[in-house]
Design a protein around this motif. Sequence first.
Motif, short mmCIF file in Angstrom:
data_model
loop_
_atom_site.label_atom_id
_atom_site.label_comp_id
_atom_site.label_asym_id
_atom_site.label_seq_id
_atom_site.Cartn_x
_atom_site.Cartn_y
_atom_site.Cartn_z
N TYR A 1 5.87 13.67 -4.02
CA TYR A 1 6.12 12.83 -5.09
C TYR A 1 4.37 12.26 -5.42
N GLU A 2 3.81 11.79 -4.24
CA GLU A 2 2.51 11.23 -4.59
C GLU A 2 1.59 12.48 -5.03
N LYS A 3 1.87 13.83 -4.59
CA LYS A 3 0.89 14.70 -4.92
C LYS A 3 1.27 15.06 -6.67
N THR A 4 2.35 15.35 -6.82
CA THR A 4 2.55 15.78 -8.19
C THR A 4 3.11 14.65 -9.21
N GLY A 5 3.35 13.44 -8.86
CA GLY A 5 3.91 12.51 -9.70
C GLY A 5 4.79 12.93 -10.62
N ILE B 1 5.24 4.74 1.97
CA ILE B 1 5.83 5.96 2.36
C ILE B 1 6.66 5.79 3.69
N SER C 1 9.88 3.61 3.01
CA SER C 1 10.89 4.42 2.21
C SER C 1 11.50 5.78 3.17
N ALA D 1 8.09 12.11 0.12
CA ALA D 1 7.08 11.09 -0.67
C ALA D 1 5.69 11.69 -0.93
N LEU D 2 5.04 12.32 -0.07
CA LEU D 2 3.87 12.96 -0.03
C LEU D 2 3.87 13.92 -1.34
N SER E 1 0.87 -1.25 0.09
CA SER E 1 -0.06 -0.13 -0.10
C SER E 1 1.10 1.19 0.03
N VAL E 2 0.46 2.30 -0.44
CA VAL E 2 0.88 3.74 -0.43
C VAL E 2 1.57 3.98 0.62
#
Length: 106
Positions: free
Chosen positions: A38-42, A7, A10, A35-36, A2-3
């Motif tokens: 990266y998850e938000k922006t891709g 997170i 890592s 990590a957040l 899971s994400v």
Amino acid sequence: MSVPLAIFLSSVLFGAAHMNLEQFFYTTLLGVLLALAYEKTGSLIAPILIHMSFNGSNFLIAYLNFESDLPYFAIFLASVGAFLVTAGMIFFTSKEPKNSLNPTEE
């Protein structure tokens, strides 16, 4: 996996990679922020900018010597402000990452 678990793991590895118990705690929190982002922006650009801002702030605080407390405090506020502005720009913008597989789709 899971994400949230990815997170967490890592971020702990990011903190441990600094090989210093004192740094482990705040770099683990930084790892969560990265990590957040990266998850938000891709995109890796967001975490790279946050990491650069964080390291730049730490450099200014640790290696610049001042004879009075006022310039030190001003540099401290400016560096923390730069870090917060960078993180804020990333988290409060509403841009969605583009679909690289189908560039004609909008």
